[in-house]
Design a protein around this motif. Sequence first.
Motif, PDB file in Angstrom:
ATOM      1  N   LEU A 260       0.839  -1.195   0.000  1.00 17.48           N
ATOM      2  CA  LEU A 260       0.000   0.000   0.000  1.00 17.48           C
ATOM      3  C   LEU A 260       0.879   1.252   0.000  1.00 17.48           C
ATOM      4  CD1 LEU A 260      -2.965   1.031   0.231  1.00 17.48           C
ATOM      5  CD2 LEU A 260      -2.577   1.152   2.703  1.00 17.48           C
ATOM      6  N   ALA A 261       0.575   2.180  -0.882  1.00 11.02           N
ATOM      7  CA  ALA A 261       1.371   3.400  -1.030  1.00 11.02           C
ATOM      8  C   ALA A 261       1.559   4.100   0.315  1.00 11.02           C
ATOM      9  CB  ALA A 261       0.695   4.342  -2.027  1.00 11.02           C
ATOM     10  N   GLY A 262       2.816   4.413   0.633  1.00 11.57           N
ATOM     11  CA  GLY A 262       3.145   5.154   1.838  1.00 11.57           C
ATOM     12  C   GLY A 262       3.067   4.373   3.135  1.00 11.57           C
ATOM     13  N   SER A 263       2.903   3.056   3.044  1.00 13.38           N
ATOM     14  CA  SER A 263       2.664   2.240   4.237  1.00 13.38           C
ATOM     15  C   SER A 263       3.941   1.690   4.847  1.00 13.38           C
ATOM     16  CB  SER A 263       1.732   1.080   3.888  1.00 13.38           C
ATOM     17  OG  SER A 263       2.416   0.145   3.058  1.00 13.38           O
ATOM     18  N   GLU A 264       3.783   1.011   5.996  1.00 15.11           N
ATOM     19  CA  GLU A 264       4.906   0.343   6.661  1.00 15.11           C
ATOM     20  C   GLU A 264       5.505  -0.733   5.765  1.00 15.11           C
ATOM     21  OE1 GLU A 264       6.412   1.069   9.393  1.00 15.11           O
ATOM     22  OE2 GLU A 264       5.045   2.626  10.104  1.00 15.11           O
ATOM     23  N   SER A 265       4.684  -1.350   4.940  1.00 21.92           N
ATOM     24  CA  SER A 265       5.163  -2.385   4.029  1.00 21.92           C
ATOM     25  C   SER A 265       6.210  -1.831   3.066  1.00 21.92           C
ATOM     26  CB  SER A 265       3.980  -2.976   3.246  1.00 21.92           C
ATOM     27  OG  SER A 265       4.397  -4.051   2.443  1.00 21.92           O
TER      28      SER A 265
ATOM     29  N   LEU B 135      14.952  -4.128  -0.877  1.00 18.80           N
ATOM     30  CA  LEU B 135      14.103  -4.607  -1.971  1.00 18.80           C
ATOM     31  C   LEU B 135      13.669  -3.451  -2.861  1.00 18.80           C
ATOM     32  CD1 LEU B 135      11.643  -6.986  -0.061  1.00 18.80           C
ATOM     33  CD2 LEU B 135      13.257  -7.708  -1.835  1.00 18.80           C
ATOM     34  N   ARG B 136      13.384  -3.762  -4.110  1.00 18.07           N
ATOM     35  CA  ARG B 136      12.649  -2.821  -4.941  1.00 18.07           C
ATOM     36  C   ARG B 136      11.198  -2.884  -4.482  1.00 18.07           C
ATOM     37  NH1 ARG B 136      13.083  -4.525 -10.882  1.00 18.07           N
ATOM     38  NH2 ARG B 136      11.856  -2.630 -11.187  1.00 18.07           N
ATOM     39  N   THR B 137      10.560  -1.748  -4.404  1.00 14.48           N
ATOM     40  CA  THR B 137       9.170  -1.712  -3.970  1.00 14.48           C
ATOM     41  C   THR B 137       8.309  -1.013  -5.014  1.00 14.48           C
ATOM     42  OG1 THR B 137       9.520   0.353  -2.741  1.00 14.48           O
ATOM     43  CG2 THR B 137       9.732  -1.716  -1.513  1.00 14.48           C
ATOM     44  N   SER B 138       7.037  -1.357  -5.000  1.00 16.12           N
ATOM     45  CA  SER B 138       6.071  -0.721  -5.894  1.00 16.12           C
ATOM     46  C   SER B 138       4.891  -0.255  -5.046  1.00 16.12           C
ATOM     47  CB  SER B 138       5.595  -1.716  -6.964  1.00 16.12           C
ATOM     48  OG  SER B 138       4.773  -1.087  -7.916  1.00 16.12           O
ATOM     49  N   GLN B 139       4.673   1.045  -5.042  1.00 18.32           N
ATOM     50  CA  GLN B 139       3.616   1.618  -4.221  1.00 18.32           C
ATOM     51  C   GLN B 139       2.276   1.452  -4.948  1.00 18.32           C
ATOM     52  OE1 GLN B 139       4.461   4.733  -1.523  1.00 18.32           O
ATOM     53  NE2 GLN B 139       6.320   5.328  -2.613  1.00 18.32           N
ATOM     54  N   GLU B 140       1.389   0.744  -4.272  1.00 12.93           N
ATOM     55  CA  GLU B 140       0.136   0.341  -4.910  1.00 12.93           C
ATOM     56  C   GLU B 140      -1.046   1.214  -4.494  1.00 12.93           C
ATOM     57  OE1 GLU B 140      -2.032  -3.857  -5.841  1.00 12.93           O
ATOM     58  OE2 GLU B 140      -1.507  -3.507  -3.741  1.00 12.93           O
ATOM     59  N   VAL B 141      -1.889   1.524  -5.485  1.00 13.02           N
ATOM     60  CA  VAL B 141      -3.150   2.211  -5.230  1.00 13.02           C
ATOM     61  C   VAL B 141      -4.281   1.340  -5.775  1.00 13.02           C
ATOM     62  CG1 VAL B 141      -2.087   4.503  -5.303  1.00 13.02           C
ATOM     63  CG2 VAL B 141      -3.043   3.526  -7.399  1.00 13.02           C
TER      64      VAL B 141
ATOM     65  N   GLN C 106      -7.957   9.596   5.751  1.00 18.51           N
ATOM     66  CA  GLN C 106      -7.029  10.733   5.811  1.00 18.51           C
ATOM     67  C   GLN C 106      -5.581  10.310   6.053  1.00 18.51           C
ATOM     68  OE1 GLN C 106      -9.454  12.613   8.880  1.00 18.51           O
ATOM     69  NE2 GLN C 106      -9.611  14.462   7.630  1.00 18.51           N
ATOM     70  N   ASN C 107      -5.389   9.155   6.681  1.00 15.77           N
ATOM     71  CA  ASN C 107      -4.018   8.683   6.953  1.00 15.77           C
ATOM     72  C   ASN C 107      -3.441   7.879   5.791  1.00 15.77           C
ATOM     73  OD1 ASN C 107      -5.502   6.344   7.156  1.00 15.77           O
ATOM     74  ND2 ASN C 107      -4.806   5.795   9.214  1.00 15.77           N
ATOM     75  N   GLY C 108      -4.154   7.806   4.664  1.00 11.39           N
ATOM     76  CA  GLY C 108      -3.679   7.094   3.494  1.00 11.39           C
ATOM     77  C   GLY C 108      -4.047   5.623   3.470  1.00 11.39           C
ATOM     78  N   MET C 109      -4.677   5.134   4.543  1.00 14.99           N
ATOM     79  CA  MET C 109      -5.100   3.740   4.589  1.00 14.99           C
ATOM     80  C   MET C 109      -6.426   3.565   3.835  1.00 14.99           C
ATOM     81  SD  MET C 109      -2.748   2.118   6.349  1.00 14.99           S
ATOM     82  CE  MET C 109      -3.442   0.628   7.081  1.00 14.99           C
TER      83      MET C 109
ATOM     84  N   ASN D 141     -13.391  13.936   2.142  1.00 12.74           N
ATOM     85  CA  ASN D 141     -13.301  14.960   1.089  1.00 12.74           C
ATOM     86  C   ASN D 141     -12.070  15.857   1.246  1.00 12.74           C
ATOM     87  OD1 ASN D 141     -14.391  15.904  -1.356  1.00 12.74           O
ATOM     88  ND2 ASN D 141     -15.301  17.676  -0.348  1.00 12.74           N
ATOM     89  N   GLU D 142     -11.008  15.248   1.755  1.00 11.31           N
ATOM     90  CA  GLU D 142      -9.728  15.951   1.873  1.00 11.31           C
ATOM     91  C   GLU D 142      -8.767  15.379   0.839  1.00 11.31           C
ATOM     92  OE1 GLU D 142      -5.979  16.205   4.996  1.00 11.31           O
ATOM     93  OE2 GLU D 142      -7.988  15.775   5.762  1.00 11.31           O
ATOM     94  N   GLU D 143      -8.030  16.244   0.161  1.00 12.29           N
ATOM     95  CA  GLU D 143      -7.067  15.806  -0.848  1.00 12.29           C
ATOM     96  C   GLU D 143      -5.726  15.516  -0.172  1.00 12.29           C
ATOM     97  OE1 GLU D 143      -6.826  17.376  -5.305  1.00 12.29           O
ATOM     98  OE2 GLU D 143      -5.631  18.597  -3.960  1.00 12.29           O
ATOM     99  N   ILE D 144      -5.210  14.288  -0.383  1.00 14.55           N
ATOM    100  CA  ILE D 144      -3.926  13.914   0.212  1.00 14.55           C
ATOM    101  C   ILE D 144      -2.977  13.425  -0.879  1.00 14.55           C
ATOM    102  CG2 ILE D 144      -4.941  13.324   2.458  1.00 14.55           C
ATOM    103  CD1 ILE D 144      -4.660  10.340   1.625  1.00 14.55           C
ATOM    104  N   PRO D 145      -1.664  13.524  -0.645  1.00 16.05           N
ATOM    105  CA  PRO D 145      -0.694  13.040  -1.644  1.00 16.05           C
ATOM    106  C   PRO D 145      -0.638  11.517  -1.664  1.00 16.05           C
ATOM    107  CG  PRO D 145       0.453  13.825   0.309  1.00 16.05           C
ATOM    108  CD  PRO D 145      -0.992  14.169   0.503  1.00 16.05           C
ATOM    109  N   ILE D 146      -0.351  10.954  -2.836  1.00 14.34           N
ATOM    110  CA  ILE D 146      -0.233   9.501  -2.956  1.00 14.34           C
ATOM    111  C   ILE D 146       0.656   9.170  -4.151  1.00 14.34           C
ATOM    112  CG2 ILE D 146      -2.207   9.094  -4.501  1.00 14.34           C
ATOM    113  CD1 ILE D 146      -2.936   6.722  -2.547  1.00 14.34           C
ATOM    114  N   GLN D 147       1.442   8.117  -4.027  1.00 16.40           N
ATOM    115  CA  GLN D 147       2.320   7.674  -5.110  1.00 16.40           C
ATOM    116  C   GLN D 147       1.711   6.441  -5.754  1.00 16.40           C
ATOM    117  OE1 GLN D 147       5.108   8.999  -6.482  1.00 16.40           O
ATOM    118  NE2 GLN D 147       5.123   7.310  -7.947  1.00 16.40           N
TER     119      GLN D 147
END
Length: 251
Positions: A145-150, A159-165, A173-176, A211-217
């Motif tokens: 999950l993008a921005g997560s502990e994983s 490792l190479r990682t891929s941030q998933e959406v 709001q916390n990206g979860m 309805n809050e805009e947050i950053p995400i990869q």
Amino acid sequence: MATVDLNCDLGESFGNYRLGNDKEILRYVTSANIACGFHAGDPSVMRETVKLALSENVAIGAHPGLQDLAGFGRRYMKITPREAYDLMVYQMGALSAFIRAEGGTLHHVKPHGALYNMAAGDRDIAKAIAEAVYNVSEEAILYGLAGSESIKAGNEIGLRTSQEVFADRTYQQNGMLTPRNVENAVIQDEEAAISQVIKMVKEKKVFTVQNEEIPIQADTVCIHGDGAHAVEFAKAICDKLKEEQIIIQPQ
């Protein structure tokens, strides 16, 4: 020009039970997460799905889950980091054997369901999972999950990682992700889901349920292959990404 991977969870049939339309979905995705027998799938389905993915030149990933066939791996279980490590190694080993037997290579690993969500928020579970992936195949990409502990744990171990959406899930709001047992966790409207994907890929932002805009990869976008209109949605999202001049390719 923006690029993104399009992934799908596949190989979820088992025994006499048929789920999803893997053959058709593989025409539209660039990476496949194949169930490893614990939450879904069985040995024959694993082999068949690996062969299908190779025939479509789709990158193959292991999709290990909790040992919960009845709950489809979505029910939380209290497990230790060591148990998480063992679950991962066991299932990655099984799928890797089928991949090698068919002449392919393991491209990535993506935990499934409750295990995925546990790794997203629990540093110790995330670390155990990253260690399992690294020890089995340090060349494999860890999807999380993008921005997560994983993602953090994968990066820390090398490792190479891929941030998933997710195309059809809502965000907090916390990206979860919004838990599935909460109202509005899943986006039912196809156009709304596609619009969310385009925004995440091009603007690197997403609207939360508050309805809050947050950053995400968005390195990779997950679409689910078990819905009633999964193939139609996969085609629609591919068409829209191409229309927006976004290149669809695995990492």
